[in-house]
Design a protein around this motif. Structure first.
Motif, PDB file in Angstrom:
ATOM      1  N   VAL A  30       0.859  -1.178   0.000  1.00 20.24           N
ATOM      2  CA  VAL A  30       0.000   0.000   0.000  1.00 20.24           C
ATOM      3  C   VAL A  30       0.900   1.233   0.000  1.00 20.24           C
ATOM      4  O   VAL A  30       1.611   1.487   0.971  1.00 20.24           O
ATOM      5  CB  VAL A  30      -0.937   0.018   1.235  1.00 20.24           C
ATOM      6  CG1 VAL A  30      -1.809   1.266   1.236  1.00 20.24           C
ATOM      7  CG2 VAL A  30      -1.784  -1.249   1.275  1.00 20.24           C
ATOM      8  N   GLY A  31       0.869   1.967  -1.093  1.00 20.09           N
ATOM      9  CA  GLY A  31       1.723   3.145  -1.219  1.00 20.09           C
ATOM     10  C   GLY A  31       1.034   4.438  -0.831  1.00 20.09           C
ATOM     11  O   GLY A  31       1.685   5.419  -0.479  1.00 20.09           O
ATOM     12  N   ASP A  32      -0.304   4.436  -0.896  1.00 17.88           N
ATOM     13  CA  ASP A  32      -1.085   5.601  -0.499  1.00 17.88           C
ATOM     14  C   ASP A  32      -2.488   5.129  -0.152  1.00 17.88           C
ATOM     15  O   ASP A  32      -2.807   3.950  -0.291  1.00 17.88           O
ATOM     16  CB  ASP A  32      -1.110   6.675  -1.604  1.00 17.88           C
ATOM     17  CG  ASP A  32      -1.703   6.176  -2.918  1.00 17.88           C
ATOM     18  OD1 ASP A  32      -2.412   5.141  -2.931  1.00 17.88           O
ATOM     19  OD2 ASP A  32      -1.466   6.819  -3.955  1.00 17.88           O
ATOM     20  N   VAL A  33      -3.312   6.043   0.308  1.00 17.11           N
ATOM     21  CA  VAL A  33      -4.687   5.715   0.667  1.00 17.11           C
ATOM     22  C   VAL A  33      -5.602   6.542  -0.226  1.00 17.11           C
ATOM     23  O   VAL A  33      -5.521   7.772  -0.223  1.00 17.11           O
ATOM     24  CB  VAL A  33      -4.965   5.996   2.161  1.00 17.11           C
ATOM     25  CG1 VAL A  33      -6.441   5.829   2.488  1.00 17.11           C
ATOM     26  CG2 VAL A  33      -4.113   5.071   3.042  1.00 17.11           C
ATOM     27  N   ASP A  34      -6.428   5.858  -1.027  1.00 18.20           N
ATOM     28  CA  ASP A  34      -7.359   6.522  -1.932  1.00 18.20           C
ATOM     29  C   ASP A  34      -8.731   6.590  -1.280  1.00 18.20           C
ATOM     30  O   ASP A  34      -9.266   5.561  -0.842  1.00 18.20           O
ATOM     31  CB  ASP A  34      -7.462   5.752  -3.248  1.00 18.20           C
ATOM     32  CG  ASP A  34      -6.127   5.688  -3.982  1.00 18.20           C
ATOM     33  OD1 ASP A  34      -5.448   6.722  -4.040  1.00 18.20           O
ATOM     34  OD2 ASP A  34      -5.777   4.610  -4.486  1.00 18.20           O
ATOM     35  N   VAL A  35      -9.304   7.803  -1.240  1.00 18.33           N
ATOM     36  CA  VAL A  35     -10.609   8.019  -0.626  1.00 18.33           C
ATOM     37  C   VAL A  35     -11.564   8.600  -1.664  1.00 18.33           C
ATOM     38  O   VAL A  35     -11.234   9.605  -2.309  1.00 18.33           O
ATOM     39  CB  VAL A  35     -10.508   8.979   0.580  1.00 18.33           C
ATOM     40  CG1 VAL A  35     -11.884   9.265   1.174  1.00 18.33           C
ATOM     41  CG2 VAL A  35      -9.578   8.417   1.651  1.00 18.33           C
ATOM     42  N   LEU A  36     -12.731   7.977  -1.810  1.00 19.52           N
ATOM     43  CA  LEU A  36     -13.785   8.506  -2.670  1.00 19.52           C
ATOM     44  C   LEU A  36     -14.819   9.191  -1.793  1.00 19.52           C
ATOM     45  O   LEU A  36     -15.258   8.634  -0.787  1.00 19.52           O
ATOM     46  CB  LEU A  36     -14.468   7.383  -3.453  1.00 19.52           C
ATOM     47  CG  LEU A  36     -13.650   6.596  -4.453  1.00 19.52           C
ATOM     48  CD1 LEU A  36     -14.534   5.594  -5.185  1.00 19.52           C
ATOM     49  CD2 LEU A  36     -12.971   7.508  -5.443  1.00 19.52           C
ATOM     50  N   MET A  37     -15.212  10.407  -2.204  1.00 15.18           N
ATOM     51  CA  MET A  37     -16.182  11.196  -1.446  1.00 15.18           C
ATOM     52  C   MET A  37     -17.098  11.939  -2.414  1.00 15.18           C
ATOM     53  O   MET A  37     -16.800  12.038  -3.598  1.00 15.18           O
ATOM     54  CB  MET A  37     -15.471  12.252  -0.592  1.00 15.18           C
ATOM     55  CG  MET A  37     -14.397  11.746   0.320  1.00 15.18           C
ATOM     56  SD  MET A  37     -13.694  13.085   1.329  1.00 15.18           S
ATOM     57  CE  MET A  37     -15.033  13.311   2.501  1.00 15.18           C
ATOM     58  N   SER A  38     -18.167  12.526  -1.865  1.00 13.33           N
ATOM     59  CA  SER A  38     -19.000  13.422  -2.659  1.00 13.33           C
ATOM     60  C   SER A  38     -18.212  14.714  -2.911  1.00 13.33           C
ATOM     61  O   SER A  38     -17.262  15.039  -2.180  1.00 13.33           O
ATOM     62  CB  SER A  38     -20.304  13.744  -1.920  1.00 13.33           C
ATOM     63  OG  SER A  38     -20.048  14.548  -0.773  1.00 13.33           O
ATOM     64  N   VAL A  39     -18.612  15.463  -3.913  1.00 12.08           N
ATOM     65  CA  VAL A  39     -17.934  16.724  -4.225  1.00 12.08           C
ATOM     66  C   VAL A  39     -18.019  17.685  -3.039  1.00 12.08           C
ATOM     67  O   VAL A  39     -17.024  18.298  -2.652  1.00 12.08           O
ATOM     68  CB  VAL A  39     -18.508  17.361  -5.514  1.00 12.08           C
ATOM     69  CG1 VAL A  39     -17.976  18.769  -5.719  1.00 12.08           C
ATOM     70  CG2 VAL A  39     -18.196  16.486  -6.721  1.00 12.08           C
ATOM     71  N   ALA A  40     -19.205  17.799  -2.438  1.00 11.77           N
ATOM     72  CA  ALA A  40     -19.375  18.725  -1.306  1.00 11.77           C
ATOM     73  C   ALA A  40     -18.485  18.326  -0.130  1.00 11.77           C
ATOM     74  O   ALA A  40     -17.817  19.178   0.473  1.00 11.77           O
ATOM     75  CB  ALA A  40     -20.842  18.764  -0.876  1.00 11.77           C
ATOM     76  N   ASP A  41     -18.458  17.037   0.206  1.00 12.44           N
ATOM     77  CA  ASP A  41     -17.620  16.585   1.324  1.00 12.44           C
ATOM     78  C   ASP A  41     -16.140  16.682   0.998  1.00 12.44           C
ATOM     79  O   ASP A  41     -15.323  16.985   1.878  1.00 12.44           O
ATOM     80  CB  ASP A  41     -17.969  15.155   1.730  1.00 12.44           C
ATOM     81  CG  ASP A  41     -19.168  15.087   2.660  1.00 12.44           C
ATOM     82  OD1 ASP A  41     -19.564  16.127   3.232  1.00 12.44           O
ATOM     83  OD2 ASP A  41     -19.713  13.983   2.826  1.00 12.44           O
ATOM     84  N   ALA A  42     -15.767  16.424  -0.254  1.00 12.82           N
ATOM     85  CA  ALA A  42     -14.353  16.555  -0.631  1.00 12.82           C
ATOM     86  C   ALA A  42     -13.900  18.004  -0.475  1.00 12.82           C
ATOM     87  O   ALA A  42     -12.815  18.261   0.049  1.00 12.82           O
ATOM     88  CB  ALA A  42     -14.139  16.070  -2.063  1.00 12.82           C
ATOM     89  N   GLN A  43     -14.734  18.942  -0.897  1.00 11.01           N
ATOM     90  CA  GLN A  43     -14.382  20.363  -0.744  1.00 11.01           C
ATOM     91  C   GLN A  43     -14.269  20.719   0.732  1.00 11.01           C
ATOM     92  O   GLN A  43     -13.327  21.389   1.153  1.00 11.01           O
ATOM     93  CB  GLN A  43     -15.412  21.254  -1.435  1.00 11.01           C
ATOM     94  CG  GLN A  43     -15.005  22.711  -1.456  1.00 11.01           C
ATOM     95  CD  GLN A  43     -13.719  22.938  -2.221  1.00 11.01           C
ATOM     96  OE1 GLN A  43     -13.661  22.733  -3.423  1.00 11.01           O
ATOM     97  NE2 GLN A  43     -12.657  23.349  -1.522  1.00 11.01           N
ATOM     98  N   TRP A  44     -15.218  20.220   1.541  1.00 10.25           N
ATOM     99  CA  TRP A  44     -15.194  20.458   2.988  1.00 10.25           C
ATOM    100  C   TRP A  44     -13.916  19.880   3.599  1.00 10.25           C
ATOM    101  O   TRP A  44     -13.247  20.536   4.393  1.00 10.25           O
ATOM    102  CB  TRP A  44     -16.447  19.824   3.613  1.00 10.25           C
ATOM    103  CG  TRP A  44     -16.387  19.668   5.097  1.00 10.25           C
ATOM    104  CD1 TRP A  44     -16.657  20.611   6.039  1.00 10.25           C
ATOM    105  CD2 TRP A  44     -16.005  18.482   5.819  1.00 10.25           C
ATOM    106  NE1 TRP A  44     -16.463  20.081   7.297  1.00 10.25           N
ATOM    107  CE2 TRP A  44     -16.071  18.794   7.192  1.00 10.25           C
ATOM    108  CE3 TRP A  44     -15.618  17.196   5.428  1.00 10.25           C
ATOM    109  CZ2 TRP A  44     -15.765  17.851   8.178  1.00 10.25           C
ATOM    110  CZ3 TRP A  44     -15.316  16.275   6.409  1.00 10.25           C
ATOM    111  CH2 TRP A  44     -15.391  16.605   7.762  1.00 10.25           C
ATOM    112  N   ALA A  45     -13.580  18.646   3.224  1.00 11.99           N
ATOM    113  CA  ALA A  45     -12.391  17.987   3.778  1.00 11.99           C
ATOM    114  C   ALA A  45     -11.124  18.726   3.357  1.00 11.99           C
ATOM    115  O   ALA A  45     -10.216  18.934   4.179  1.00 11.99           O
ATOM    116  CB  ALA A  45     -12.336  16.529   3.327  1.00 11.99           C
ATOM    117  N   MET A  46     -11.043  19.134   2.105  1.00 14.31           N
ATOM    118  CA  MET A  46      -9.860  19.856   1.635  1.00 14.31           C
ATOM    119  C   MET A  46      -9.695  21.170   2.382  1.00 14.31           C
ATOM    120  O   MET A  46      -8.583  21.514   2.802  1.00 14.31           O
ATOM    121  CB  MET A  46      -9.963  20.096   0.122  1.00 14.31           C
ATOM    122  CG  MET A  46      -9.826  18.824  -0.691  1.00 14.31           C
ATOM    123  SD  MET A  46     -10.118  19.139  -2.462  1.00 14.31           S
ATOM    124  CE  MET A  46     -10.363  17.464  -3.054  1.00 14.31           C
TER     125      MET A  46
END
Length: 152
Positions: free
Chosen positions: A42-58
């Protein structure tokens, strides 16, 4: 058994995403590892999210979307790399993979909770994860499918 770096990264990810409004998933090699497959690199962790939650998380994590995050095989409406954890966390929303029939949206239908140090991390179930990895079609993804299916 999860490596110390992966375990710490998953704990940090679960903590960071605890306030998400929509479902999110860890996918790819980290999800295969969470299903108990070993050995798996495992070289990285890939996370799929909704656009709204991805913007919030970023915004919450202080990372900015990467404009040129697309490749010939993958593209996302929003894409960013959170580099604070031991392993890079790639946050993706509106994730698509190129297939023979064009760009195909990738959004899991199943959501399996897995506990990592008392935090909950969500992954697609084994069958759906294998289906997703087959769709990606790279040699490393097909090897992950083989391991996922052979180690039930």
């Amino acid at each position: 058994m999860l490596s110390a770096d992966l375990r710490q990264t998953l704990v940090m990810t679960a903590d960071a995403l605890a306030g998400a409004q929509d479902p999110w998933w860890v996918v790819s090699s980290a999800a295969v590892a969470l299903h108990g497959v070993a050995p798996i690199e495992v070289g990285d962790v890939d996370v799929l999210m909704s656009v709204a939650d991805a913007q919030w998380a970023m915004d919450r994590l202080g990372v900015v979307p990467i404009e040129d995050g697309a490749s010939a095989l993958f593209r996302s409406t929003l894409f960013a790399r959170w580099e604070m954890p031991p392993l890079v966390v790639e946050i993706m929303a509106g994730f698509h993979v190129a297939t023979s029939s064009g760009w195909t949206n990738v959004l899991p239908r199943t959501r399996v909770p897995i506990f990592v140090d008392e935090r909950v991390v969500y992954v697609p179930d084994r069958a759906e994860l294998a289906e997703m990895l087959r769709l990606f079609g790279r040699p490393k993804d097909l090897e992950r499918v083989r391991l996922l299916i052979s180690q039930v």
